[in-house]
Design a protein around this motif. Sequence first.
Motif, mmCIF file in Angstrom:
data_model
loop_
_atom_site.group_PDB
_atom_site.id
_atom_site.type_symbol
_atom_site.label_atom_id
_atom_site.label_comp_id
_atom_site.label_asym_id
_atom_site.label_seq_id
_atom_site.Cartn_x
_atom_site.Cartn_y
_atom_site.Cartn_z
ATOM 1 N N LYS A 1 -6.196 2.764 -1.827
ATOM 2 C CA LYS A 1 -4.862 2.791 -1.208
ATOM 3 C C LYS A 1 -4.499 4.180 -0.708
ATOM 4 O O LYS A 1 -3.950 4.335 0.377
ATOM 5 C CB LYS A 1 -3.795 2.304 -2.191
ATOM 6 N N GLU A 2 -4.788 5.197 -1.496
ATOM 7 C CA GLU A 2 -4.459 6.564 -1.101
ATOM 8 C C GLU A 2 -5.245 6.988 0.142
ATOM 9 O O GLU A 2 -4.714 7.653 1.028
ATOM 10 C CB GLU A 2 -4.755 7.533 -2.245
ATOM 11 N N GLY B 1 -4.873 3.453 2.910
ATOM 12 C CA GLY B 1 -3.589 2.771 3.027
ATOM 13 C C GLY B 1 -2.815 3.085 4.292
ATOM 14 O O GLY B 1 -3.008 4.122 4.933
#
Length: 134
Positions: A94-95, A98
Motif C-alpha cells: 500500500k505504501e 497505493g
Amino acid sequence: PITPLRLDGQRQLETPPVDRPRLVGWYEGGPTPGEAGTAIAVGHRDTTTGPAVFAGLAQVKPGKTVEVRRADGRTAVYSVDRVKVFDKLGFPDKEVYGATGRPELRVITCGGLFSRRTGYTSNVVVFAHLTATR
C-alpha cells in the motif's frame, strides 16, 4: 529503453528480462508518468554481467530530480522525496503502490544482502512527486 510490465500469476510485478540489464520496465496497469496516481518503474540493480540500469539507485538523495520522457514527447519532471529499503518479506504494497492524490513516481530495484540461492533480500524504492511537465 522501456518495456511494459504486468502482474504475474501470483500478482507480483514482473521485472524486465535479466539479459537486458539496461532496460527499464513500466507497470502498464497503472498511470503513465505525469498522470494522477502512482507510476511505477522497475529495473535491475545488477546481473551476472555487471551493473545494471539502477545500480546507483540507493544513493539517490531527496531533492534530486528524475526526468521521464513521455510517449507524447513531453518530459515529466519529478522531485525525489525519500529513498527507502524494504525487506521483501513484508514489503509494504500500500505504501509503495497505493493511490495518491497527485502524480507520483516509484522507482524500484533490488537491495539488501545477496545470495546466489535466493537473490536479494530487499527492495530499494525511490518515492518522488511531479514538479513540472515540459
